[in-house]
Design a protein around this motif. Structure first.
Motif, mmCIF file in Angstrom:
data_model
loop_
_atom_site.group_PDB
_atom_site.id
_atom_site.type_symbol
_atom_site.label_atom_id
_atom_site.label_comp_id
_atom_site.label_asym_id
_atom_site.label_seq_id
_atom_site.Cartn_x
_atom_site.Cartn_y
_atom_site.Cartn_z
ATOM 1 N N MET A 1 1.133 35.936 -6.531
ATOM 2 C CA MET A 1 2.222 35.367 -7.303
ATOM 3 C C MET A 1 1.839 33.952 -7.703
ATOM 4 S SD MET A 1 5.136 34.831 -4.340
ATOM 5 C CE MET A 1 4.867 36.461 -3.642
ATOM 6 N N LEU A 2 2.372 33.494 -8.826
ATOM 7 C CA LEU A 2 1.893 32.266 -9.441
ATOM 8 C C LEU A 2 3.052 31.393 -9.891
ATOM 9 C CD1 LEU A 2 -0.666 30.749 -10.504
ATOM 10 C CD2 LEU A 2 -0.287 31.941 -12.685
ATOM 11 N N LEU A 3 2.879 30.077 -9.679
ATOM 12 C CA LEU A 3 3.803 29.058 -10.158
ATOM 13 C C LEU A 3 2.971 27.938 -10.758
ATOM 14 C CD1 LEU A 3 6.506 27.338 -10.215
ATOM 15 C CD2 LEU A 3 5.880 26.617 -7.901
ATOM 16 N N THR A 4 3.308 27.502 -11.975
ATOM 17 C CA THR A 4 2.603 26.376 -12.577
ATOM 18 C C THR A 4 3.595 25.267 -12.902
ATOM 19 O OG1 THR A 4 2.788 27.199 -14.861
ATOM 20 C CG2 THR A 4 0.847 27.886 -13.590
ATOM 21 N N ILE A 5 3.138 24.020 -12.703
ATOM 22 C CA ILE A 5 3.933 22.829 -12.981
ATOM 23 C C ILE A 5 3.109 21.933 -13.885
ATOM 24 C CG2 ILE A 5 5.119 20.839 -11.995
ATOM 25 C CD1 ILE A 5 5.230 22.370 -9.337
ATOM 26 N N SER A 6 3.622 21.639 -15.076
ATOM 27 C CA SER A 6 2.894 20.817 -16.050
ATOM 28 C C SER A 6 3.709 19.581 -16.408
ATOM 29 C CB SER A 6 2.604 21.617 -17.331
ATOM 30 O OG SER A 6 1.888 22.799 -17.049
ATOM 31 N N THR A 7 3.005 18.513 -16.774
ATOM 32 C CA THR A 7 3.670 17.306 -17.250
ATOM 33 C C THR A 7 2.836 16.672 -18.350
ATOM 34 O OG1 THR A 7 4.670 15.195 -16.582
ATOM 35 C CG2 THR A 7 2.568 15.765 -15.581
ATOM 36 N N THR A 8 3.516 15.921 -19.218
ATOM 37 C CA THR A 8 2.852 15.170 -20.281
ATOM 38 C C THR A 8 3.070 13.676 -20.115
ATOM 39 O OG1 THR A 8 4.796 15.506 -21.699
ATOM 40 C CG2 THR A 8 2.962 17.062 -21.953
ATOM 41 N N VAL A 9 3.580 13.254 -18.926
ATOM 42 C CA VAL A 9 3.722 11.821 -18.680
ATOM 43 C C VAL A 9 2.323 11.203 -18.714
ATOM 44 C CG1 VAL A 9 3.530 12.002 -16.169
ATOM 45 C CG2 VAL A 9 4.826 10.109 -17.176
ATOM 46 N N PRO B 1 3.345 41.052 -3.366
ATOM 47 C CA PRO B 1 2.112 40.321 -3.711
ATOM 48 C C PRO B 1 2.146 39.620 -5.064
ATOM 49 C CG PRO B 1 1.589 42.484 -2.803
ATOM 50 C CD PRO B 1 3.064 42.468 -3.054
ATOM 51 N N TYR B 2 3.042 40.011 -5.979
ATOM 52 C CA TYR B 2 2.985 39.423 -7.318
ATOM 53 C C TYR B 2 4.299 38.848 -7.812
ATOM 54 C CZ TYR B 2 5.049 43.889 -8.804
ATOM 55 O OH TYR B 2 5.866 44.976 -8.947
ATOM 56 N N ALA B 3 5.433 39.206 -7.220
ATOM 57 C CA ALA B 3 6.734 38.748 -7.705
ATOM 58 C C ALA B 3 7.195 37.541 -6.888
ATOM 59 C CB ALA B 3 7.768 39.875 -7.619
ATOM 60 N N ALA B 4 7.506 36.436 -7.571
ATOM 61 C CA ALA B 4 7.960 35.219 -6.898
ATOM 62 C C ALA B 4 9.239 35.502 -6.129
ATOM 63 C CB ALA B 4 8.185 34.113 -7.916
ATOM 64 N N VAL C 1 6.475 36.277 -13.115
ATOM 65 C CA VAL C 1 7.239 37.429 -12.628
ATOM 66 C C VAL C 1 8.190 36.956 -11.544
ATOM 67 C CG1 VAL C 1 7.169 39.744 -11.634
ATOM 68 C CG2 VAL C 1 5.276 38.958 -13.080
ATOM 69 N N LEU C 2 9.473 37.078 -11.805
ATOM 70 C CA LEU C 2 10.488 36.614 -10.866
ATOM 71 C C LEU C 2 11.580 37.667 -10.720
ATOM 72 C CD1 LEU C 2 11.857 34.320 -9.200
ATOM 73 C CD2 LEU C 2 12.905 33.566 -11.339
ATOM 74 N N PRO C 3 11.812 38.215 -9.529
ATOM 75 C CA PRO C 3 12.955 39.116 -9.344
ATOM 76 C C PRO C 3 14.248 38.361 -9.617
ATOM 77 C CG PRO C 3 11.497 39.155 -7.435
ATOM 78 C CD PRO C 3 11.089 37.987 -8.269
ATOM 79 N N CYS C 4 15.122 38.936 -10.398
ATOM 80 C CA CYS C 4 16.331 38.212 -10.812
ATOM 81 C C CYS C 4 17.498 39.180 -10.842
ATOM 82 C CB CYS C 4 16.110 37.579 -12.182
ATOM 83 S SG CYS C 4 17.408 36.430 -12.683
ATOM 84 N N ARG C 5 18.221 39.252 -9.770
ATOM 85 C CA ARG C 5 19.391 40.125 -9.724
ATOM 86 C C ARG C 5 20.491 39.540 -10.603
ATOM 87 N NH1 ARG C 5 23.685 41.358 -4.951
ATOM 88 N NH2 ARG C 5 24.700 43.102 -5.987
ATOM 89 N N ARG D 1 10.420 36.787 -16.912
ATOM 90 C CA ARG D 1 9.452 35.715 -17.078
ATOM 91 C C ARG D 1 10.254 34.439 -17.288
ATOM 92 N NH1 ARG D 1 7.327 39.760 -20.628
ATOM 93 N NH2 ARG D 1 5.478 40.754 -19.720
ATOM 94 N N LEU D 2 10.037 33.472 -16.438
ATOM 95 C CA LEU D 2 10.879 32.272 -16.446
ATOM 96 C C LEU D 2 10.062 31.049 -16.820
ATOM 97 C CD1 LEU D 2 13.700 31.040 -15.740
ATOM 98 C CD2 LEU D 2 12.775 30.601 -13.453
ATOM 99 N N SER D 3 10.616 30.260 -17.740
ATOM 100 C CA SER D 3 10.044 28.951 -18.049
ATOM 101 C C SER D 3 11.168 27.920 -18.026
ATOM 102 C CB SER D 3 9.351 28.955 -19.417
ATOM 103 O OG SER D 3 10.288 29.144 -20.456
ATOM 104 N N LEU D 4 10.864 26.747 -17.470
ATOM 105 C CA LEU D 4 11.834 25.657 -17.369
ATOM 106 C C LEU D 4 11.211 24.413 -17.978
ATOM 107 C CD1 LEU D 4 12.784 26.140 -13.591
ATOM 108 C CD2 LEU D 4 14.040 27.033 -15.563
ATOM 109 N N ARG D 5 11.968 23.739 -18.836
ATOM 110 C CA ARG D 5 11.512 22.490 -19.436
ATOM 111 C C ARG D 5 12.628 21.454 -19.317
ATOM 112 N NH1 ARG D 5 9.527 26.496 -22.736
ATOM 113 N NH2 ARG D 5 7.260 26.445 -23.119
ATOM 114 N N GLY D 6 12.228 20.224 -19.004
ATOM 115 C CA GLY D 6 13.237 19.182 -18.916
ATOM 116 C C GLY D 6 12.663 17.886 -18.379
ATOM 117 N N GLU D 7 13.488 16.832 -18.465
ATOM 118 C CA GLU D 7 13.166 15.529 -17.876
ATOM 119 C C GLU D 7 13.861 15.488 -16.523
ATOM 120 O OE1 GLU D 7 11.792 12.470 -19.215
ATOM 121 O OE2 GLU D 7 11.022 13.350 -21.070
#
Length: 504
Positions: free
Chosen positions: A1-9, A82-85, A124-128, A166-172
């Motif tokens: 399972m995978l999580l990525t955190i990105s920034t442009t600061v 093994p693959y779902a957050a 991949v995120l289980p989301c009831r 599939r989840l993406s989050l963007r914000g300050e």
């Protein structure tokens, strides 16, 4: 399972300092069920991405459960873990980014203390409850949410969607807050945990959610899901959330927010004495019919009503809420036309932003807006804006001040601002034994909690120093042995009678 955190600061590679993980190395962290690895797919001045990859070993996961509950089904080895957050990833995140979650970064303290541009992805995120639940939980926290349902099989669209998104989050957002959002909400969206839910889960929830959960519109549902619908644990969590200030204490009767007959999915494998998807069983010792009675009134409602009642007795028309938090008392004051001037002040800019949203400041009618002033300020420093009010309220505030700084607060409020009346409420430490599973103080940010005798001694000292009189009232059930859960002091200038009501 995978999580990525990105920034442009700029420089983006400062993300390595905030996470306490060097961009030039791959680091491994052993877990009881597999291995967590942190690496950086990109690390430049303009953009930097950190990835947390969790490699789950199904055999080790099964063995970590112990031998007391054997399971011979194939599903314990062949599943989505093994693959779902899920809670597995949340536990790994808490371990790997332990220091980052506290917001401490000696190398870049200013950067760690404020919001930065962030982008978080979970393939991949289980989301009831589907993508709508992801929007519902993350958007109030300041995220722009992208949640796309994963089809069961892209080759057979007629089969419909799976329970994954599939989840993406963007914000300050402050990085520490972002990590704590994920730590709490990943298992909440999955609606399952891979480990036994014990009483220490309440402490974990309060610590991770202290800066945001109390003001979340779905705090009740988040709390119940996080605690696996354990009724006794949820009661404790609701009571402790109320002690964050005057923000919330949910009605203990859970609202009907989910279909009780809904299937939580085959992977809802957290050990539980209550079936997933059902309302919690009545607490031990409580007759089934008692759940149908009117729920006990929340302490924060009783506290706010007691303050409003005292202000009415004083005949106050202008009121300043010192430490207004998310603005519930301010809103209640604005709802009463007799309060012609209302101010709210807090040291936290985030709390003031939440208050502005709660009060709908951008859409507030002009007449109502003219009565309101919201501003940032510290109660331990003299500020001319604190003066000129009939009454000041410190509701669940003093216990958040370091004891050596209390004399500064007293000087600012009672000596410099010097309103006609001051109302102070604070927890009664003697009552804490009535809260199940509570260890220590009611909230980790409390610097102290007073007994009734200690509170009365402090109030008497304030009166001697600044020429006030004081009267005391209980808030909540007044236990004949331990006193009330909240104690309230009513200070007034002038005669002793006026400390308990009436005009100067």
């Amino acid at each position: 399972m995978l999580l990525t955190i990105s920034t442009t600061v700029r420089p983006a590679t400062d993300l390595g300092f905030l996470l306490h993980k060097h961009p030039d190395r791959v680091q491994e962290f052993g877990q009881s069920y597999g291995t967590a690895r942190v690496f950086y797919p990109e690390a430049g001045e303009e953009r930097c991405t950190a990835a947390l990859m969790l490699d789950v070993d199904p055999v080790r996961l099964v063995r970590s459960r112990g031998r007391s509950t054997p399971d011979y089904a194939l599903g314990q080895y062949v599943n989505d873990r093994p693959y779902a957050a899920s809670s597995l990833l949340a536990v790994a995140l808490a371990d790997v980014f332990r220091t980052a979650r506290t917001g401490r970064c000696d190398s870049r303290p200013e950067l760690a203390a404020g919001p930065i541009p962030l982008e978080i992805t979970l393939p991949v995120l289980p989301c009831r409850g589907g993508p709508e639940m992801a929007h519902r939980f993350f958007e109030p926290l300041g995220w722009t949410v992208g949640a796309q349902a994963v089809p069961l099989d892209e080759g057979f669209p007629e089969w419909g969607d799976s329970r994954y998104v599939r989840l993406s989050l963007r914000g300050e957002v402050r990085l520490a807050d972002a990590l704590n959002h994920l730590y709490v909400l990943l298992p909440v969206l999955d609606d399952a945990k891979h480990y036994w839910i014990a009483s220490d889960e309440v402490d974990k929830l309060i610590r991770a959610g202290e800066s945001w959960l109390a003001a979340h519109p779905d705090r009740s549902l988040i709390t119940r899901r996080y605690l696996g619908r354990r009724w006794a644990l949820a009661r404790t969590a609701f009571a402790r959330l109320a002690e964050l200030g005057d923000d919330v204490e949910e009605d203990l009767e859970p609202p009907v927010e989910e279909d009780p007959a809904a299937d939580p999915g085959p992977m809802a494998d957290a050990p539980s004495s209550e079936p997933a998807g059902e309302l919690p069983a009545a607490p031990a010792g409580e007759a089934p019919g008692e759940r149908d009675a009117a729920p006990k009134r929340p302490l924060n409602v009783l506290r706010r009503e007691a303050v409003l009642g005292a202000l009415a007795e004083f005949g106050a028309h202008s009121v300043i809420d010192l430490g207004c938090g998310s603005g519930q008392l301010v809103g209640a004051l604005l709802d009463r036309p007799e309060f012609t001037k209302v101010a709210g002040v807090d040291v936290s800019a985030q709390a003031l932003a939440i208050a502005a949203r709660r009060l709908r400041l951008d859409r507030m009618p002009e007449r109502r807006r003219e009565r309101l002033l919201l501003f940032q300020g510290a109660l331990t420093y003299t500020d001319d804006r604190f003066a000129g009010y009939d009454a000041a309220v410190l509701m669940e505030v003093v216990e958040h001040v370091d004891p050596p700084r209390l004399t500064a607060l007293e000087r600012v409020v009672f000596g410099a601002a010097r309103p006609g009346h001051v109302i102070v409420t604070t927890p009664n430490a003697e009552y804490n034994v009535r809260y199940d599973f509570l260890e220590g103080m009611r909230h980790p940010d409390h610097r102290f909690e007073w007994t009734r005798a200690q509170f009365q001694a402090w109030a008497a000292g304030v009166c001697r120093e600044y020429g006030y009189h004081v009267a005391f009232r209980p808030v909540g059930d007044d236990d004949p042995e331990l006193g009330p859960p909240t104690q309230m002091a009513l200070f007034g200038r002038g005669s002793a009678a006026n400390a308990g009501g009436g005009d100067d």
